[in-house]
Design an enzyme around this catalytic site. Structure first.
Site, mmCIF file in Angstrom:
data_model
loop_
_atom_site.group_PDB
_atom_site.id
_atom_site.type_symbol
_atom_site.label_atom_id
_atom_site.label_comp_id
_atom_site.label_asym_id
_atom_site.label_seq_id
_atom_site.Cartn_x
_atom_site.Cartn_y
_atom_site.Cartn_z
ATOM 1 N N HIS A 103 3.557 31.740 24.461
ATOM 2 C CA HIS A 103 2.285 31.432 25.107
ATOM 3 C C HIS A 103 1.200 31.142 24.071
ATOM 4 C CE1 HIS A 103 -0.602 31.556 28.374
ATOM 5 N NE2 HIS A 103 -1.286 32.538 27.814
ATOM 6 N N PHE A 104 1.155 31.952 23.014
ATOM 7 C CA PHE A 104 0.147 31.788 21.965
ATOM 8 C C PHE A 104 0.708 30.911 20.844
ATOM 9 C CE2 PHE A 104 -1.365 35.520 24.191
ATOM 10 C CZ PHE A 104 -2.747 35.352 24.208
#
Length: 288
Positions: free
Chosen positions: A266-267
């Site tokens: 996600h990051f």
């Protein structure tokens, strides 16, 4: 060595909300502007390395939303995505920003696309990083989370489970194929802010309001088709919430968009800054 920018940190009052922000001061007065809209559960500090990487040549501006980071909101503030967009719109106007691109990450997508709908004349382009606007991109876990309702038994407990240190670390590590690139400082700092008084209540309210974003997907897609903003899509394919299909879905409405997929979570910016930052720099130069 690469030039490092001067970075300013300041706060500004927007309707009683003390909005903290950080911005680079580039060498050129006509440098293009990129408004950095952060996600959950982080804040503008997630962009610190990107600002260092690109801020000498571009004006990068990253505010903290109400309920996040260093921003403080008054008692009784209503936490919804509409209100977050209200504050960001007021922030943009107070800073006198007239033309800028937006970096849309996670919560930054529904906040930024609300602003784009309201003020299309401001937007020169979009950088989309794991910021969803299509039902295609919702994982089963995301769909279940969005469906939670306040009257549902155990719903608030499920949300609060995600607001723990274990839940915050899970969001960083899941899908990250090179976890050694992840600094533990990230989830430690995010959790510090989450543990401040009133912050978990704010996040519960936003979680229950998230379905308002899915309800607006059709309108945002129509906006993209109508305005066709130049768009760069950079996406971590291991994201447990927003899947690769959500990245590819943008191409239905923006067939000229530039798409880059990374073996990241996600990051994605945390593990692939070296690959993503040059793409953003090239994209921004084309926006002059």
């Amino acid at each position: 060595m690469n030039r490092l920018p001067l970075v300013r940190h300041a706060s500004i009052d927007i309707d009683g909300v003390e909005v903290h922000y950080r911005e680079s001061v580039p060498d050129r007065a006509d440098a293009p502007i990129l408004l950095l809209l952060h996600g959950f559960p982080t804040a503008s500090h997630q962009f610190a390395r990107l600002i260092d990487a690109l801020g000498a040549d571009h004006r990068l501006i990253a505010p903290d939303y109400p309920g996040f980071g260093q921003t403080t909101a008054p008692a009784g503030f209503t936490y919804s995505f509409d209100r977050l967009a209200d504050i960001v719109e007021g922030f943009v106007d107070r800073l006198g920003l007239q033309r800028f691109a937006m970096y849309l990450f996670d919560f930054g997508a529904p906040v930024g696309l609300r602003l784009a709908e309201r003020r299309p004349e401001l937007v020169t382009g979009l950088v989309v990083q794991n910021g969803n606007a299509y039902t295609d991109g919702l994982s089963d876990a995301a769909r279940g989370f969005i469906a939670l309702a306040p009257e549902q038994a155990g719903a608030e407990g499920q949300i609060r489970d995600l607001l723990t240190l274990e839940g915050t670390r899970f969001q960083y590590e899941t899908g990250a194929q090179q976890p050694e690139r992840l600094s533990p400082d990230n989830w430690t700092l995010d959790q510090h802010y989450l543990d401040l008084p009133g912050r978990k209540e704010a996040q519960v309210a936003l979680a229950f309001d998230y379905k308002s974003n899915e309800e607006r997907y059709d309108g945002w897609q129509a906006w993209l088709r109508k305005h066709t903003p130049p768009t760069l899509i950079v996406w971590g394919t291991g994201d447990p919430f927003f899947t690769e299909a959500g990245a590819r879905a943008y191409l239905r409405d923006l067939p000229e968009a530039e798409l880059h997929l990374f073996d990241a979570g996600h990051f994605a910016l945390e593990t692939h800054l070296g690959e993503i930052a040059p793409l953003i720099a090239e994209f921004m130069e084309r926006q002059r």
